[in-house]
Design an enzyme around this catalytic site. Sequence first.
Site, PDB file in Angstrom:
ATOM      1  N   HIS A  13      -7.549   2.557  -0.381  1.00  0.00           N
ATOM      2  CA  HIS A  13      -7.951   2.871  -1.755  1.00  0.00           C
ATOM      3  C   HIS A  13      -8.130   1.590  -2.547  1.00  0.00           C
ATOM      4  O   HIS A  13      -7.502   0.582  -2.273  1.00  0.00           O
ATOM      5  CB  HIS A  13      -6.933   3.791  -2.449  1.00  0.00           C
ATOM      6  CG  HIS A  13      -5.528   3.297  -2.469  1.00  0.00           C
ATOM      7  ND1 HIS A  13      -4.696   3.311  -1.361  1.00  0.00           N
ATOM      8  CD2 HIS A  13      -4.784   2.759  -3.469  1.00  0.00           C
ATOM      9  CE1 HIS A  13      -3.512   2.831  -1.682  1.00  0.00           C
ATOM     10  NE2 HIS A  13      -3.536   2.468  -2.958  1.00  0.00           N
ATOM     11  N   VAL A  51       0.371   4.383  -0.428  1.00  0.00           N
ATOM     12  CA  VAL A  51      -0.155   5.519   0.334  1.00  0.00           C
ATOM     13  C   VAL A  51      -1.009   4.936   1.451  1.00  0.00           C
ATOM     14  O   VAL A  51      -1.930   4.160   1.184  1.00  0.00           O
ATOM     15  CB  VAL A  51      -0.998   6.459  -0.560  1.00  0.00           C
ATOM     16  CG1 VAL A  51      -1.633   7.572   0.264  1.00  0.00           C
ATOM     17  CG2 VAL A  51      -0.138   7.044  -1.678  1.00  0.00           C
ATOM     18  N   HIS A 100      -8.112   0.055  -6.428  1.00  0.00           N
ATOM     19  CA  HIS A 100      -7.682   0.243  -7.814  1.00  0.00           C
ATOM     20  C   HIS A 100      -8.761  -0.321  -8.730  1.00  0.00           C
ATOM     21  O   HIS A 100      -9.225  -1.453  -8.521  1.00  0.00           O
ATOM     22  CB  HIS A 100      -6.385  -0.532  -8.091  1.00  0.00           C
ATOM     23  CG  HIS A 100      -5.216  -0.053  -7.318  1.00  0.00           C
ATOM     24  ND1 HIS A 100      -4.269   0.791  -7.856  1.00  0.00           N
ATOM     25  CD2 HIS A 100      -4.833  -0.290  -6.038  1.00  0.00           C
ATOM     26  CE1 HIS A 100      -3.354   1.045  -6.946  1.00  0.00           C
ATOM     27  NE2 HIS A 100      -3.667   0.399  -5.833  1.00  0.00           N
ATOM     28  N   GLN A 124       0.871  -1.171   0.000  1.00  0.00           N
ATOM     29  CA  GLN A 124       0.000   0.000   0.000  1.00  0.00           C
ATOM     30  C   GLN A 124       0.910   1.224   0.000  1.00  0.00           C
ATOM     31  O   GLN A 124       1.424   1.622   1.029  1.00  0.00           O
ATOM     32  CB  GLN A 124      -0.909  -0.025   1.231  1.00  0.00           C
ATOM     33  CG  GLN A 124      -2.011   0.995   1.222  1.00  0.00           C
ATOM     34  CD  GLN A 124      -2.917   0.864   2.455  1.00  0.00           C
ATOM     35  OE1 GLN A 124      -2.707   0.030   3.320  1.00  0.00           O
ATOM     36  NE2 GLN A 124      -3.900   1.721   2.523  1.00  0.00           N
TER      37      GLN A 124
END
Length: 138
Positions: A96, A92, A98, A90
Amino acid sequence: MECVFCAIATGEADGHRVFEDEAVVAFLDARPLFPGHVLVVPRRHAETLTDLPPEQVGPFFLRVQRIAGAVERGMGAAGSFVAANNRVSQSVPHFHVHVVPRNRKDGLRGFFWPRGRYASEEEAAAVAARVRAALEGP
C-alpha cells in the site's frame, strides 16, 4: 489469517473509499496522520512492491499520482507526502502507498509521527467525500 486490505477491496470489510477501479482501491487510513490520509492498495493481493507483477506497477502508480493530486485539492493542502513501506513498518502485509496531505509547519518531523483518529464516522465520511469529489474534478 485474512488480509484486512483484501477484505476492504472485496467489500467484506468497511472502509471510507475514495476511489476504486479494476486495478486499485483507495480508502482513508483508519489512523490518519492528517484528515485526508489515503491508502492506495492493489486490488489483487501483493505483499510488497516487489511482489506486484511488473505489468501492474505502471498502472498502479498512475492511480497513486491521480489520487495524490485529488488529496491535495480536496484537502486544500500545499503538497503531499507519498510513501510505501516494504515489510519493515508495514503494519498490514498487503502493499500500500500512503498519500498524506501536507502543509508547511504542519508538525511532522522525521518518521516518528503521532497518529490520530477521526472524531466520528460522519467526519471520516465527509473527508472521504471531499477526496472523491476532487477525483471527479479537473
